[in-house]
Design a protein around this motif. Structure first.
Motif, PDB file in Angstrom:
ATOM      1  N   THR A 138       1.404  -0.167  11.799  1.00 48.89           N
ATOM      2  CA  THR A 138       2.797  -0.292  11.370  1.00 48.89           C
ATOM      3  C   THR A 138       2.904  -1.109  10.087  1.00 48.89           C
ATOM      4  O   THR A 138       2.583  -2.289  10.065  1.00 48.89           O
ATOM      5  CB  THR A 138       3.653  -0.947  12.482  1.00 48.89           C
ATOM      6  N   PHE A 139       3.341  -0.460   9.030  1.00 53.38           N
ATOM      7  CA  PHE A 139       3.461  -1.114   7.731  1.00 53.38           C
ATOM      8  C   PHE A 139       4.931  -1.272   7.375  1.00 53.38           C
ATOM      9  O   PHE A 139       5.764  -0.471   7.788  1.00 53.38           O
ATOM     10  CB  PHE A 139       2.766  -0.284   6.650  1.00 53.38           C
ATOM     11  N   GLU A 140       5.206  -2.299   6.598  1.00 49.70           N
ATOM     12  CA  GLU A 140       6.579  -2.508   6.133  1.00 49.70           C
ATOM     13  C   GLU A 140       6.585  -2.387   4.625  1.00 49.70           C
ATOM     14  O   GLU A 140       5.697  -2.917   3.969  1.00 49.70           O
ATOM     15  CB  GLU A 140       7.008  -3.933   6.457  1.00 49.70           C
ATOM     16  N   ILE A 141       7.578  -1.689   4.111  1.00 48.67           N
ATOM     17  CA  ILE A 141       7.683  -1.595   2.655  1.00 48.67           C
ATOM     18  C   ILE A 141       8.815  -2.507   2.207  1.00 48.67           C
ATOM     19  O   ILE A 141       9.955  -2.348   2.637  1.00 48.67           O
ATOM     20  CB  ILE A 141       7.929  -0.146   2.219  1.00 48.67           C
ATOM     21  N   LEU A 142       8.497  -3.493   1.394  1.00 43.07           N
ATOM     22  CA  LEU A 142       9.516  -4.427   0.906  1.00 43.07           C
ATOM     23  C   LEU A 142       9.816  -4.132  -0.544  1.00 43.07           C
ATOM     24  O   LEU A 142       8.913  -4.116  -1.382  1.00 43.07           O
ATOM     25  CB  LEU A 142       9.017  -5.863   1.045  1.00 43.07           C
ATOM     26  N   ARG A 143      11.096  -3.919  -0.823  1.00 42.01           N
ATOM     27  CA  ARG A 143      11.483  -3.569  -2.193  1.00 42.01           C
ATOM     28  C   ARG A 143      11.968  -4.794  -2.945  1.00 42.01           C
ATOM     29  O   ARG A 143      12.635  -5.659  -2.370  1.00 42.01           O
ATOM     30  CB  ARG A 143      12.604  -2.529  -2.162  1.00 42.01           C
ATOM     31  N   ASN A 144      11.668  -4.828  -4.217  1.00 42.32           N
ATOM     32  CA  ASN A 144      12.202  -5.857  -5.086  1.00 42.32           C
ATOM     33  C   ASN A 144      13.705  -5.600  -5.219  1.00 42.32           C
ATOM     34  O   ASN A 144      14.118  -4.466  -5.453  1.00 42.32           O
ATOM     35  CB  ASN A 144      11.509  -5.750  -6.447  1.00 42.32           C
ATOM     36  N   SER A 145      14.525  -6.645  -5.087  1.00 39.47           N
ATOM     37  CA  SER A 145      15.974  -6.397  -5.117  1.00 39.47           C
ATOM     38  C   SER A 145      16.462  -6.016  -6.518  1.00 39.47           C
ATOM     39  O   SER A 145      17.472  -5.331  -6.652  1.00 39.47           O
ATOM     40  CB  SER A 145      16.737  -7.607  -4.587  1.00 39.47           C
ATOM     41  N   ASP A 146      15.746  -6.429  -7.557  1.00 42.36           N
ATOM     42  CA  ASP A 146      16.175  -6.086  -8.919  1.00 42.36           C
ATOM     43  C   ASP A 146      15.730  -4.692  -9.329  1.00 42.36           C
ATOM     44  O   ASP A 146      16.401  -3.997 -10.073  1.00 42.36           O
ATOM     45  CB  ASP A 146      15.611  -7.089  -9.939  1.00 42.36           C
ATOM     46  N   ASP A 147      14.545  -4.319  -8.898  1.00 46.14           N
ATOM     47  CA  ASP A 147      14.002  -3.020  -9.271  1.00 46.14           C
ATOM     48  C   ASP A 147      13.449  -2.387  -7.999  1.00 46.14           C
ATOM     49  O   ASP A 147      12.349  -2.691  -7.567  1.00 46.14           O
ATOM     50  CB  ASP A 147      12.889  -3.219 -10.317  1.00 46.14           C
ATOM     51  N   LYS A 148      14.280  -1.520  -7.409  1.00 48.07           N
ATOM     52  CA  LYS A 148      13.949  -1.004  -6.086  1.00 48.07           C
ATOM     53  C   LYS A 148      12.690  -0.143  -6.049  1.00 48.07           C
ATOM     54  O   LYS A 148      12.187   0.226  -4.992  1.00 48.07           O
ATOM     55  CB  LYS A 148      15.131  -0.206  -5.527  1.00 48.07           C
ATOM     56  N   ASN A 149      12.191   0.212  -7.219  1.00 47.24           N
ATOM     57  CA  ASN A 149      10.949   0.995  -7.230  1.00 47.24           C
ATOM     58  C   ASN A 149       9.711   0.114  -7.136  1.00 47.24           C
ATOM     59  O   ASN A 149       8.613   0.605  -6.979  1.00 47.24           O
ATOM     60  CB  ASN A 149      10.885   1.848  -8.494  1.00 47.24           C
ATOM     61  N   ARG A 150       9.901  -1.181  -7.297  1.00 46.11           N
ATOM     62  CA  ARG A 150       8.769  -2.112  -7.151  1.00 46.11           C
ATOM     63  C   ARG A 150       8.703  -2.555  -5.700  1.00 46.11           C
ATOM     64  O   ARG A 150       9.683  -3.047  -5.154  1.00 46.11           O
ATOM     65  CB  ARG A 150       8.952  -3.334  -8.046  1.00 46.11           C
ATOM     66  N   VAL A 151       7.566  -2.353  -5.100  1.00 42.30           N
ATOM     67  CA  VAL A 151       7.449  -2.670  -3.673  1.00 42.30           C
ATOM     68  C   VAL A 151       6.180  -3.457  -3.370  1.00 42.30           C
ATOM     69  O   VAL A 151       5.234  -3.485  -4.175  1.00 42.30           O
ATOM     70  CB  VAL A 151       7.431  -1.379  -2.809  1.00 42.30           C
ATOM     71  N   ARG A 152       6.207  -4.083  -2.212  1.00 36.77           N
ATOM     72  CA  ARG A 152       4.989  -4.630  -1.607  1.00 36.77           C
ATOM     73  C   ARG A 152       4.849  -3.945  -0.262  1.00 36.77           C
ATOM     74  O   ARG A 152       5.837  -3.573   0.378  1.00 36.77           O
ATOM     75  CB  ARG A 152       5.109  -6.138  -1.406  1.00 36.77           C
ATOM     76  N   ILE A 153       3.624  -3.753   0.150  1.00 35.28           N
ATOM     77  CA  ILE A 153       3.382  -3.083   1.427  1.00 35.28           C
ATOM     78  C   ILE A 153       2.758  -4.099   2.383  1.00 35.28           C
ATOM     79  O   ILE A 153       1.654  -4.581   2.151  1.00 35.28           O
ATOM     80  CB  ILE A 153       2.441  -1.874   1.234  1.00 35.28           C
ATOM     81  N   LYS A 154       3.529  -4.434   3.404  1.00 40.16           N
ATOM     82  CA  LYS A 154       3.058  -5.457   4.338  1.00 40.16           C
ATOM     83  C   LYS A 154       2.286  -4.802   5.479  1.00 40.16           C
ATOM     84  O   LYS A 154       2.792  -3.911   6.171  1.00 40.16           O
ATOM     85  CB  LYS A 154       4.250  -6.230   4.896  1.00 40.16           C
TER      86      LYS A 154
END
Ligand code: NAG
Length: 222
Positions: A138-154
């Protein structure tokens, strides 16, 4: 022989008779009536997008296709061989092996395997080998609030994926260094496909609420 060619000729005459009868029709009241059943027995997002509004994670409906470009390597994440092996970040272009699909917060790859943390190794390697997803997928995708295309994958181990090099992708970043191009845990995400059907409604709202949503949305039709 003679009979059959006579028949043929005859049928051609009948055909041309039919054609000439209809070609001449210029009745302005002539209408062909038809009914479009789209959205009635088949759920389609483009017909009724609001059907999906109430889904908590509606950006990541089941089946959504995602591609991730590492900001540090400048290359796409890829499941080597389409699955069954490691995840790398060394592709300049993205297609099948570089496309990940969402399934209940689990990411799966081209070869229908789920990506997960490699529990056989040091617990930080990212692989695509599991055929039966569980907690460790189970992975979580966290989006940058300023640029929603920038993400981190937890990853399920609590750490973020990072492309250490083009060929080493691990789940061991704290993910706390901002969203710049120098952090290997930042990826630029591209959505390349989205599925919107009954399956997404049912899974998105859950079995208790989905029938209610479908009933409410179907009501104006009656
Ligand atoms: C990417 O890395 C893998 C693993 O080392 C390698 O097998 C593959 O050939 C590399 N692909 C490219 C396009 O560099």
């Amino acid at each position: 022989m003679l009979v059959s060619s006579t028949m043929h000729l005859l049928s051609m005459c009948v055909l041309s008779l039919v054609l000439s009868c209809c070609q001449g029709r210029e009745d302005p009241n002539f209408r062909i009536r038809a009914v479009n059943l789209g959205g009635w027995l088949v759920t389609e997002g483009w017909i009724k997008p609001s059907l999906f509004d109430g889904i908590v994670n509606k950006d990541f409906l089941d089946g959504t296709a995602l591609q991730f470009k590492s900001v540090t390597t400048g290359k796409y994440l890829s499941a080597e061989q389409g699955g069954g092996s490691i995840i790398v970040a060394n592709r300049t272009t993205a297609s099948g092996w570089e496309t990940f699909r969402v399934m209940e917060a689990i990411l799966w790859v081209f070869g229908k395997q789920f990506i997960g943390v490699d529990t056989d190794g040091n617990g930080i390697g990212i692989v695509a080998i599991s055929k039966a997803p569980g907690h460790s997928e189970t992975f979580e995708i966290l989006r940058n609030s300023d640029d929603k295309n920038r993400v981190r994958i937890k990853a399920p181990n609590g750490y973020y994926l990072q492309a250490k090099t083009e060929e080493v992708v691990t789940a061991d970043s704290q993910g706390n260094k901002g969203w710049g191009d120098d952090d290997p845990s930042v990826f630029v995400m591209k959505m390349t496909g989205r599925l919107e059907g009954e399956f997404q409604v049912t899974n998105g709202y859950g079995p208790e609420n989905a029938p209610q949503v479908m009933r409410v949305c179907a009501a104006p039709l009656r």
